[in-house]
Design an enzyme around this catalytic site. Sequence first.
Site, short mmCIF file in Angstrom:
data_model
loop_
_atom_site.label_atom_id
_atom_site.label_comp_id
_atom_site.label_asym_id
_atom_site.label_seq_id
_atom_site.Cartn_x
_atom_site.Cartn_y
_atom_site.Cartn_z
N GLN A 10 0.84 -1.19 0.00
CA GLN A 10 0.00 0.00 0.00
C GLN A 10 0.88 1.25 0.00
O GLN A 10 1.91 1.29 0.67
CB GLN A 10 -0.90 -0.01 1.23
CG GLN A 10 -1.99 1.04 1.20
CD GLN A 10 -2.97 0.88 2.35
OE1 GLN A 10 -2.90 -0.10 3.09
NE2 GLN A 10 -3.87 1.82 2.51
N SER A 90 5.24 -5.50 2.93
CA SER A 90 4.03 -5.34 3.74
C SER A 90 2.85 -6.07 3.07
O SER A 90 2.86 -7.29 2.97
CB SER A 90 3.74 -3.86 3.97
OG SER A 90 2.71 -3.68 4.91
N LEU A 91 1.85 -5.36 2.59
CA LEU A 91 0.74 -5.98 1.86
C LEU A 91 1.26 -6.91 0.77
O LEU A 91 0.71 -8.00 0.55
CB LEU A 91 -0.14 -4.89 1.25
CG LEU A 91 -1.09 -5.33 0.13
CD1 LEU A 91 -2.19 -6.23 0.70
CD2 LEU A 91 -1.68 -4.12 -0.58
#
Length: 316
Positions: A10, A90-91
Amino acid sequence: MRAALIFPGQGSQFLGMGRDLMQISMFKKRMQQVAASLQLPLDVLVDLKSKQMLLSTEIIQPYIFGISVALYEMMCAELSFQPLVVAGHSLGEYAALVAGGVLSFETGLQMVRLRGKYMSLAADKGQWKMAAVLGLSAEVVADICEEARHTTGEILRIANYNSPTQMVISGSVKAVEHASKLASERNAFRIAPLQVSGAFHTEAMQEANIAFLKVWSKEQLSSPKLPIVMNATGTQLTEVGDIDHAMRIQMISPVQWASSVRTIFQYAPDCLIEIGPGRVLSGLVKSMDRSQQILNVGNIQEWNMISKKLKPIHTA
């Protein structure tokens, strides 16, 4: 070609991402699944017009995940492509788990949708901010965070160790703005606010993580079919139990991206391919080693270019 794959998280989103790829049936099918999971019409998903929707964690996380995995599946199906090693920021780690065979697309989509939902709910309970600090070492930024925490009495920490000279700080608006001022006084090259609504990878996500684990714990993970470099450790993990533990703490732990990139370099890939919207990770890799070849696959032009580059040659 010995290629490492990296999947963005993101903050890489932009209006209209993925729209030009809708002409490809495999890609469109995955986007239809993403839209259905969000209970949105497909044309609304791929034609986001408002900044508010673009910043919606609940919408953007499944959207980026879907784009990344769809492009990866296209590469495998149409180009007979097999990666050397994978990682996601991350995501993006969820897309890496699908590429590595640990999760199916459907399970990954469900987990990402719920992850985005719970993170969004947690973000709504406070005034949060994240900002990239460029040009200072991790040690200096850590000192700045400690001083800002002491002064404001509010949540603040390094959330992403993106490169040796780029950290992302995450916490309350007041604490991040105070730390940004301190970083500027210490001659940071740049301080850039991120397109996110929460204090991700901090204790502000603890409630969201607890809610998420109630669903995550019900899933059966498969053994990885290729090396996966994990955020929480910055190293390759091969055992399902270790991967499961890393994902259980991912939401509330710093992203060890610089260490992850160093681990990828140990595989001596011919190139790294960033799969998904934007070129954020490509820039981070280049900042660590300008000699690395980087390819991007995030739009129809880049897809056509990499198709020619990686297209298998069949001989009689």
